[in-house]
Design an enzyme around this catalytic site. Sequence first.
Site, mmCIF file in Angstrom:
data_model
loop_
_atom_site.group_PDB
_atom_site.id
_atom_site.type_symbol
_atom_site.label_atom_id
_atom_site.label_comp_id
_atom_site.label_asym_id
_atom_site.label_seq_id
_atom_site.Cartn_x
_atom_site.Cartn_y
_atom_site.Cartn_z
ATOM 1 N N ARG A 176 0.804 -1.225 0.000
ATOM 2 C CA ARG A 176 0.000 0.000 0.000
ATOM 3 C C ARG A 176 0.836 1.274 0.000
ATOM 4 N NH1 ARG A 176 -5.314 0.896 3.088
ATOM 5 N NH2 ARG A 176 -3.926 1.339 4.814
ATOM 6 N N CYS A 185 6.431 31.355 31.151
ATOM 7 C CA CYS A 185 6.593 29.881 31.179
ATOM 8 C C CYS A 185 6.739 29.392 32.614
ATOM 9 C CB CYS A 185 7.830 29.496 30.367
ATOM 10 S SG CYS A 185 8.316 27.780 30.602
ATOM 11 N N CYS A 233 10.443 27.876 33.192
ATOM 12 C CA CYS A 233 11.660 28.688 33.125
ATOM 13 C C CYS A 233 12.151 29.056 34.526
ATOM 14 C CB CYS A 233 11.398 29.969 32.325
ATOM 15 S SG CYS A 233 11.590 29.779 30.540
ATOM 16 N N HIS A 268 14.592 27.962 27.445
ATOM 17 C CA HIS A 268 13.228 27.754 26.963
ATOM 18 C C HIS A 268 13.198 27.352 25.490
ATOM 19 C CE1 HIS A 268 8.870 28.363 27.191
ATOM 20 N NE2 HIS A 268 8.955 28.922 25.993
ATOM 21 N N ASN A 309 7.063 13.760 26.747
ATOM 22 C CA ASN A 309 5.966 13.973 25.825
ATOM 23 C C ASN A 309 6.306 15.255 25.105
ATOM 24 O OD1 ASN A 309 3.600 12.783 25.114
ATOM 25 N ND2 ASN A 309 2.347 14.022 26.484
ATOM 26 N N CYS A 327 1.343 17.951 24.609
ATOM 27 C CA CYS A 327 2.297 18.558 25.518
ATOM 28 C C CYS A 327 1.937 20.025 25.683
ATOM 29 C CB CYS A 327 3.712 18.406 24.960
ATOM 30 S SG CYS A 327 4.953 19.140 26.000
ATOM 31 N N SER A 328 1.864 20.469 26.939
ATOM 32 C CA SER A 328 1.309 21.785 27.202
ATOM 33 C C SER A 328 2.345 22.901 27.117
ATOM 34 C CB SER A 328 0.667 21.790 28.586
ATOM 35 O OG SER A 328 1.626 21.430 29.564
ATOM 36 N N HIS A 387 8.900 24.241 26.613
ATOM 37 C CA HIS A 387 10.137 24.213 27.404
ATOM 38 C C HIS A 387 10.586 22.742 27.530
ATOM 39 C CE1 HIS A 387 12.718 26.343 30.441
ATOM 40 N NE2 HIS A 387 13.063 25.074 30.571
ATOM 41 N N HIS A 411 11.265 19.376 28.683
ATOM 42 C CA HIS A 411 10.989 18.754 29.979
ATOM 43 C C HIS A 411 10.462 17.342 29.808
ATOM 44 C CE1 HIS A 411 6.928 19.980 28.817
ATOM 45 N NE2 HIS A 411 6.455 19.148 29.725
ATOM 46 N N GLN A 432 8.721 13.860 32.415
ATOM 47 C CA GLN A 432 7.984 13.565 33.637
ATOM 48 C C GLN A 432 8.414 12.217 34.195
ATOM 49 O OE1 GLN A 432 3.774 14.328 33.921
ATOM 50 N NE2 GLN A 432 3.740 15.364 31.943
ATOM 51 N N HIS A 459 11.776 1.952 29.751
ATOM 52 C CA HIS A 459 11.234 0.798 30.460
ATOM 53 C C HIS A 459 12.357 0.114 31.229
ATOM 54 C CE1 HIS A 459 7.381 0.272 27.828
ATOM 55 N NE2 HIS A 459 7.226 1.138 28.799
ATOM 56 N N HIS A 471 15.346 -0.328 28.059
ATOM 57 C CA HIS A 471 15.224 0.192 26.689
ATOM 58 C C HIS A 471 14.346 1.429 26.719
ATOM 59 C CE1 HIS A 471 11.994 -2.705 27.439
ATOM 60 N NE2 HIS A 471 11.231 -1.957 26.655
ATOM 61 N N HIS A 495 11.609 3.553 24.421
ATOM 62 C CA HIS A 495 10.729 3.557 23.245
ATOM 63 C C HIS A 495 10.498 4.992 22.778
ATOM 64 C CE1 HIS A 495 9.291 -0.620 23.588
ATOM 65 N NE2 HIS A 495 9.158 -0.434 24.890
ATOM 66 N N LYS A 529 -0.045 9.922 11.348
ATOM 67 C CA LYS A 529 -0.761 8.646 11.262
ATOM 68 C C LYS A 529 -1.913 8.670 12.252
ATOM 69 C CE LYS A 529 -0.159 3.760 12.442
ATOM 70 N NZ LYS A 529 -0.496 3.044 11.210
ATOM 71 N N TYR A 532 -9.840 0.212 11.494
ATOM 72 C CA TYR A 532 -9.405 -1.159 11.774
ATOM 73 C C TYR A 532 -8.480 -1.201 12.985
ATOM 74 C CZ TYR A 532 -7.957 -5.950 10.775
ATOM 75 O OH TYR A 532 -7.733 -7.296 10.864
ATOM 76 N N GLN A 539 -1.888 -1.339 12.328
ATOM 77 C CA GLN A 539 -1.494 -1.648 10.952
ATOM 78 C C GLN A 539 -0.548 -0.571 10.480
ATOM 79 O OE1 GLN A 539 -2.554 0.277 8.144
ATOM 80 N NE2 GLN A 539 -1.865 -1.118 6.540
HETATM 81 P P1 H2U Z 1 3.215 18.034 29.722
HETATM 82 O O1 H2U Z 1 4.485 17.257 29.511
HETATM 83 O O2 H2U Z 1 1.998 17.191 29.479
HETATM 84 O O3 H2U Z 1 3.170 19.322 29.024
HETATM 85 O O4 H2U Z 1 3.141 18.316 31.254
HETATM 86 C C1 H2U Z 1 3.681 19.352 32.010
HETATM 87 C C2 H2U Z 1 3.325 19.026 33.457
HETATM 88 O O5 H2U Z 1 3.581 20.152 34.270
HETATM 89 C C3 H2U Z 1 1.854 18.669 33.629
HETATM 90 O O6 H2U Z 1 1.779 17.342 34.117
HETATM 91 C C4 H2U Z 1 2.637 20.180 35.315
HETATM 92 C C5 H2U Z 1 1.362 19.657 34.666
HETATM 93 O O7 H2U Z 1 0.561 19.018 35.624
HETATM 94 N N1 H2U Z 1 2.547 21.539 35.836
HETATM 95 C C6 H2U Z 1 2.956 21.802 37.132
HETATM 96 O O8 H2U Z 1 3.322 20.884 37.842
HETATM 97 N N2 H2U Z 1 2.951 23.099 37.586
HETATM 98 C C7 H2U Z 1 2.529 24.174 36.855
HETATM 99 O O9 H2U Z 1 2.592 25.295 37.321
HETATM 100 C C8 H2U Z 1 1.959 23.956 35.515
HETATM 101 C C9 H2U Z 1 2.049 22.567 34.952
HETATM 102 ZN ZN ZN Z 2 10.442 28.108 29.728
#
Ligand code: H2U
Ligand code: ZN
Length: 348
Positions: free
Chosen positions: A28, A52, A55, A115, A155, A162-163, A166, A168, A170, A283, A298, A300, A313, A318, A325
């Site tokens: 395909r 931010c 920061c 940042h 993420n 991702c919010s 910067h 980062h 977790q 992991h 490893h 991922h 994607k 399916y 797939q």
């Molecule tokens: P992301 O990787 O999903 O963007 O997550 C950033 C994390 O930062 C998110 O889990 C945390 C959010 O809960 N956060 C704080 O701990 N303090 C803050 O002031 C804002 C965001």
């Molecule tokens: Zn920043």
Amino acid sequence: MSEFNIIDHPHRRYNALTGEWILVSPHRSKRPWQGQVEKAQEEQRPQYDPTCYLCPTNPRVGGDSNPDYKSTFVFTNDFSALLSDTPNGAMNDSDLLKAESEQGICKVICFSPRHDFTVPEMEVDGIKEVVDLWCNEFAELGKIDFINYIQIFENKGSIMGCSNPHPHGQIWASKLIPIEISKEIDNQKAYFEKHGRTLLEDYVAKELQLKTRILAENDTFVALIPFWAVWPFEGMILPKKAKANLLELTDAERRDFADMYKTLTVMYDNLFEVSFPYSAGIHQAPTDGGEHPYWHLHMHFYPPLLRSASVKKFMVGYEMLASPQRDITAEGAAERLRSLPTVHYKHH
Ligand code: H2U
Ligand code: ZN
């Protein structure tokens, strides 16, 4: 009819780590593409963003302010998904409605005070400090009695939810052993009991022999597209020799990990000349006090982009209802990534 081969014919591939199968339809990928392929406009980010929450020196939503940190910085997530003081308890209504209380600790790690950086744009020395921080956190959290598994992850990109751009990651440390880890425990353990070597040690040796899915290697680590990849450019970084967790790495090996993290993410950025989004995570063996000689650490990488900076994607139809797939083969994806320049596109 010609003889079956995995380059031309639809087939399913076995994921030796999870025991699951994925459908591959290589014929395909010869299909014409009529959608647009546009280059994304990337915004220039400042080195410091006063709005931010990651920061240095800025206030976070939880009320605390970040220190004027110079390399990495870790703090407890102000909106932790898991809490350490949740009471023990369970519900079981007729074997149908089941629930169990869950405890854990969630942290956020800033990779750099800058940042405007991302991992592929950082120096290996700077990424090594991130690896050192992972090690320290793994050691500390692993000592806590009720913490049985530690998930370190990154993420990246708004497309991944991702919010904040910067750089980062977790850490979610939990009492429970999550489902993806349980699958990998079962398969790695069974392999180790049968062969006396870790599944991934044999796997990586085979890949190094075949070379078709290898992206890069250094003394300690290899980056490759796994045989069973689901995402178009799914990747994996793993050590050639079995290590159950990060703490088994020497200082030089930690640096090799940082080097491979950079090498793979530079390849990713260069593919569509865009900051390549993904979810990535390491992991490692559980921290439940047990012996896990079968475990081979490893990392991922699950990136969603398929064709350009904007065409991703979709796991729909399916895939949602029956099985994942893919069209382009893992070998084809590896070949494309290998053919790219090794210098980040912003520095060309
Ligand atoms: P992301 O990787 O999903 O963007 O997550 C950033 C994390 O930062 C998110 O889990 C945390 C959010 O809960 N956060 C704080 O701990 N303090 C803050 O002031 C804002 C965001
Ligand atoms: Zn920043």
